[in-house]
Design a protein around this motif. Structure first.
Motif, PDB file in Angstrom:
ATOM      1  N   ARG A  53      32.770  46.077 -79.840  1.00  0.00           N
ATOM      2  CA  ARG A  53      32.228  45.706 -78.528  1.00  0.00           C
ATOM      3  C   ARG A  53      33.139  44.690 -77.829  1.00  0.00           C
ATOM      4  N   ALA A  54      33.624  43.718 -78.566  1.00  0.00           N
ATOM      5  CA  ALA A  54      34.504  42.704 -77.974  1.00  0.00           C
ATOM      6  C   ALA A  54      35.813  43.323 -77.499  1.00  0.00           C
ATOM      7  N   GLN A  55      36.377  44.217 -78.294  1.00  0.00           N
ATOM      8  CA  GLN A  55      37.617  44.893 -77.908  1.00  0.00           C
ATOM      9  C   GLN A  55      37.412  45.681 -76.617  1.00  0.00           C
ATOM     10  N   HIS A  56      36.304  46.402 -76.526  1.00  0.00           N
ATOM     11  CA  HIS A  56      36.041  47.200 -75.328  1.00  0.00           C
ATOM     12  C   HIS A  56      35.817  46.311 -74.112  1.00  0.00           C
ATOM     13  N   LYS A  57      35.096  45.227 -74.295  1.00  0.00           N
ATOM     14  CA  LYS A  57      34.843  44.302 -73.182  1.00  0.00           C
ATOM     15  C   LYS A  57      36.147  43.687 -72.684  1.00  0.00           C
ATOM     16  N   HIS A  58      37.066  43.435 -73.612  1.00  0.00           N
ATOM     17  CA  HIS A  58      38.340  42.791 -73.272  1.00  0.00           C
ATOM     18  C   HIS A  58      39.273  43.717 -72.484  1.00  0.00           C
ATOM     19  N   ASN A  59      39.388  44.981 -72.919  1.00  0.00           N
ATOM     20  CA  ASN A  59      40.383  45.846 -72.272  1.00  0.00           C
ATOM     21  C   ASN A  59      39.962  47.316 -72.116  1.00  0.00           C
ATOM     22  N   ASP A  60      38.660  47.594 -72.195  1.00  0.00           N
ATOM     23  CA  ASP A  60      38.135  48.963 -72.047  1.00  0.00           C
ATOM     24  C   ASP A  60      38.662  49.934 -73.093  1.00  0.00           C
ATOM     25  N   MET A  61      39.204  49.422 -74.193  1.00  0.00           N
ATOM     26  CA  MET A  61      39.691  50.308 -75.250  1.00  0.00           C
ATOM     27  C   MET A  61      38.520  50.687 -76.152  1.00  0.00           C
TER      28      MET A  61
END
Length: 136
Positions: A53-61
C-alpha cells in the motif's frame, strides 16, 4: 474480485482510462486477488500488505501487476465493513451523501456486500449506499 492474476492482464488499462476521464474523482475502483490468501495473524503478510500500500501511494506502482496503475490490487478476501467505511468517508469528504455499489461476482460476495452496505446506511442517517448486483 478475481481469482487469478491472468484475469488482470487486460482489465487494468481499461480502468486506467476510466480513472483518467473521471476528473471529479467520483469513481472508486477496488480489486482483490482472492486466490492469494491473506492471514491477519501472519506478521509477514501484514507487513507486506502495508508495504505494498505504501509503495502504491508513493508512486502508483502496483506490485501485483508489476506496473504503474491508478488503482491497487489487494490480495485476499476483502473486509467489506472496512472497505465500505472507507468508501463512505471518502465520499462524504467530497460532499456526497449517497453511493452506488455495482458488483459482478458470486452470490455469497453479493450477500456480504449488501449486508455491509445496509448496516452502514442504517448507522448513518446522513449517508446511504445503493447496491446493485449484475451477472454477465
Amino acid at each position: 474480485t478475481v481469482r487469478d492474476q491472468n484475469a488482470l492482464k487486460w482489465f487494468p488499462s481499461i480502468l486506467d482510462d476510466i480513472y483518467d476521464a473521471d476528473t471529479s474523482h467520483i469513481f472508486q475502483i477496488r480489486h482483490f486477488l482472492t486466490s492469494a490468501k491473506y492471514d491477519d495473524r501472519d506478521i509477514g503478510q501484514i507487513l507486506l500488505k502495508y508495504a505494498v500500500r505504501a509503495q502504491h501511494k508513493h508512486n502508483d506502482m502496483d506490485l501485483v501487476l508489476g506496473r504503474q496503475a491508478h488503482h491497487m490490487i489487494e490480495t485476499g478476501r476483502p473486509d467489506w465493513d472496512e472497505e465500505l467505511t472507507s468508501v463512505k468517508e471518502e465520499a462524504k469528504e467530497l460532499g456526497f451523501k449517497k453511493c452506488g455499489i455495482f458488483l459482478c461476482g458470486p452470490l455469497k460476495m453479493a450477500e456480504a456486500v449488501d449486508e455491509a452496505s445496509l448496516k452502514l446506511s442504517q448507522q448513518d442517517s446522513d449517508f446511504h449506499f445503493y447496491f446493485s448486483k449484475e451477472t454477465f
